[in-house]
Design an enzyme around this catalytic site. Structure first.
Site, PDB file in Angstrom:
ATOM      1  NE  ARG A 113      44.246  27.935  31.627  1.00 37.93           N
ATOM      2  CZ  ARG A 113      44.733  27.657  30.680  1.00 37.93           C
ATOM      3  NH1 ARG A 113      45.788  28.315  30.233  1.00 37.93           N
ATOM      4  NH2 ARG A 113      44.267  26.549  29.810  1.00 37.93           N
ATOM      5  CG  HIS A 140      44.017  21.679  31.193  1.00 36.90           C
ATOM      6  ND1 HIS A 140      42.776  22.166  31.130  1.00 36.90           N
ATOM      7  CD2 HIS A 140      44.587  22.197  30.175  1.00 36.90           C
ATOM      8  CE1 HIS A 140      42.674  23.321  30.242  1.00 36.90           C
ATOM      9  NE2 HIS A 140      43.898  23.095  29.600  1.00 36.90           N
ATOM     10  CD  GLN A 143      43.751  20.033  26.085  1.00 32.58           C
ATOM     11  OE1 GLN A 143      44.012  21.321  26.114  1.00 32.58           O
ATOM     12  NE2 GLN A 143      43.830  19.424  25.017  1.00 32.58           N
ATOM     13  CG  ASP A 236      51.443  19.617  28.428  1.00 31.44           C
ATOM     14  OD1 ASP A 236      51.641  20.531  27.894  1.00 31.44           O
ATOM     15  OD2 ASP A 236      50.895  19.581  29.430  1.00 31.44           O
ATOM     16  CB  CYS A 276      47.149  20.173  25.874  1.00 36.61           C
ATOM     17  SG  CYS A 276      48.637  20.460  26.682  1.00 36.61           S
ATOM     18  NE  ARG A 304      40.043  22.629  25.500  1.00 41.72           N
ATOM     19  CZ  ARG A 304      41.022  23.429  26.145  1.00 41.72           C
ATOM     20  NH1 ARG A 304      42.211  23.399  25.992  1.00 41.72           N
ATOM     21  NH2 ARG A 304      40.566  24.368  27.065  1.00 41.72           N
TER      22      ARG A 304
HETATM   23  N1   CP Z   1      45.424  23.540  25.820  1.00 44.03           N
HETATM   24  C1   CP Z   1      45.256  24.692  26.180  1.00 44.03           C
HETATM   25  O1   CP Z   1      44.519  24.886  27.474  1.00 44.03           O
HETATM   26  O2   CP Z   1      45.513  25.835  25.807  1.00 44.03           O
HETATM   27  P1   CP Z   1      45.592  27.374  26.532  1.00 44.03           P
HETATM   28  O3   CP Z   1      46.707  27.339  27.580  1.00 44.03           O
HETATM   29  O4   CP Z   1      46.063  28.273  25.273  1.00 44.03           O
HETATM   30  O5   CP Z   1      44.386  27.622  26.941  1.00 44.03           O
HETATM   31  N1  NVA Z   2      50.929  21.727  31.410  1.00 45.91           N
HETATM   32  C1  NVA Z   2      50.944  22.979  30.545  1.00 45.91           C
HETATM   33  C2  NVA Z   2      49.530  22.963  29.983  1.00 45.91           C
HETATM   34  C3  NVA Z   2      49.078  24.208  29.098  1.00 45.91           C
HETATM   35  C4  NVA Z   2      47.564  24.018  28.666  1.00 45.91           C
HETATM   36  C5  NVA Z   2      50.697  24.167  31.501  1.00 45.91           C
HETATM   37  O1  NVA Z   2      50.302  24.185  32.831  1.00 45.91           O
HETATM   38  O2  NVA Z   2      51.669  25.209  31.322  1.00 45.91           O
END
Ligand code: CP
Ligand code: NVA
Length: 317
Positions: A113, A140, A143, A236, A276, A304
């Site tokens: 990530r 993502h 997701q 989101d 998400c 997930r």
């Molecule tokens: N939706 C998602 O990726 O959540 P996290 O940021 O908690 O991993």
């Molecule tokens: N758009 C959000 C998604 C988190 C899972 C972010 O990037 O923070």
């Protein structure tokens, strides 16, 4: 529905879905379904990755991605290790390329990530093992794959359904939903301010995919128009990780795009609400919706785990 005959995607990276065929995506969804069914029949441990190790590099926080990947590796008979970016020598300037070369000598797959999509591309370029994108500022993909599984599970089909994404039109999760929907023939309407529109390159790929699948991509400034006839209303957070400096501007622009009970009533009667997570309750969605009859967010979060297993089994197996 395309019947997936694919049993393995061994060695393939999962960086942003553009290079995944419809058949490959269906293979992931069908495998996720199989893992979920077996989980509920009491088969928690299915050791198809016996002895395999996943390195999980995190430059940003995570609850779902971290825990679902870690539990998935355990239940597949493997092991996952959490590596904070700044606890690695990466944080002191060791290059991504050198890190990728070294990790490839120890582990069977890397999930990361990161802030910049370029960093995950660089990691994949120098790693000899599959690299999975666990979220970047751009996309993502894991997701979106899991969300397609949830929609398929709840609605019994995907092609011809309509997702309305209401909120930040430049959101990373939206970008992946766009690519997945366009490939799978799901229509997607985006209700967002004109100042917040998808990344042009992502939209171009989605439009190309939509041409062959027949998926319709629409934009509306009025959120009520966007949700008309929608089977799924998705939102989101308004301010993604790393965008904290833009908070004031984005909140101002997105104020009319909150998902309320009134907005949900303008979608189809049996519309689902999806997010998400994490949610910023009271901002992009009100409690009455996320805790209301439309909401499938907890099943969505659970899925997930099953989808992660499918991805790991197919790419690392
Ligand atoms: N939706 C998602 O990726 O959540 P996290 O940021 O908690 O991993
Ligand atoms: N758009 C959000 C998604 C988190 C899972 C972010 O990037 O923070």
């Amino acid at each position: 529905m395309v019947q997936a005959s694919i049993r393995s995607l061994k060695g393939k990276d999962l960086l942003w879905l553009v290079d995944y065929s419809v058949e490959e995506i269906w293979a992931i969804l069908e495998t996720a379904k199989m893992f979920k069914q077996r989980f509920y029949s009491g088969e928690r441990i299915i050791p198809v990755l016996n002895g395999k190790v996943l390195a999980m590099i995190f430059q940003k926080p995570s609850t779902r991605t971290r825990v679902s990947f870690e539990v998935a590796m355990y239940q597949l008979g493997g092991y996952a290790m959490y590596l904070g970016w700044n606890e690695l020598q990466l944080g002191r300037g060791e290059t991504i390329a050198d890190t990728a070369r070294v990790l490839s000598r120890y582990v069977d797959g890397i999930m990361a990530r990161v802030y910049s999509q370029n960093d995950i591309v660089e990691l994949a370029k120098y790693a000899d093992v599959p690299v999975i994108n666990g979220l970047s500022d751009l996309v993502h993909p894991v997701q979106a794959l899991s969300d397609m599984f949830t929609i398929w599970e709840k609605k019994g089909r995907l092609s011809g359904l309509k997702i309305a994404f209401v909120g930040d039109g430049s959101d990373n999760v939206l970008h992946s939903l766009l690519l997945a929907s366009a490939k799978l023939g799901v229509n997607i309407s985006i209700g967002s301010p004109k100042e917040l529109r998808p990344n042009k390159e992502i939209l171009k790929y989605a439009e190309e995919a939509a041409e062959s699948s027949g998926s319709i991509i629409e934009f509306y400034e009025d959120p009520y128009e966007a949700v008309r006839g929608a089977d799924v209303v998705y939102t989101d957070v308004w301010v993604s990780m790393g965008q904290e400096k833009e908070r004031e501007r984005k909140v101002k622009l997105l104020e009319p795009y909150r998902v309320t009970v009134d907005l949900m009533r303008h979608a189809k009667k049996d519309a689902l609400f999806m997010h998400c997570l994490p949610a910023h309750r009271g901002e992009e969605v009100v409690d009455e919706v996320i805790d209301g009859p439309w909401s499938v967010v907890w099943d969505q979060a659970e899925n997930r785990l099953h989808t992660q297993k499918a991805i790991l089994a197919l790419l690392l197996g």
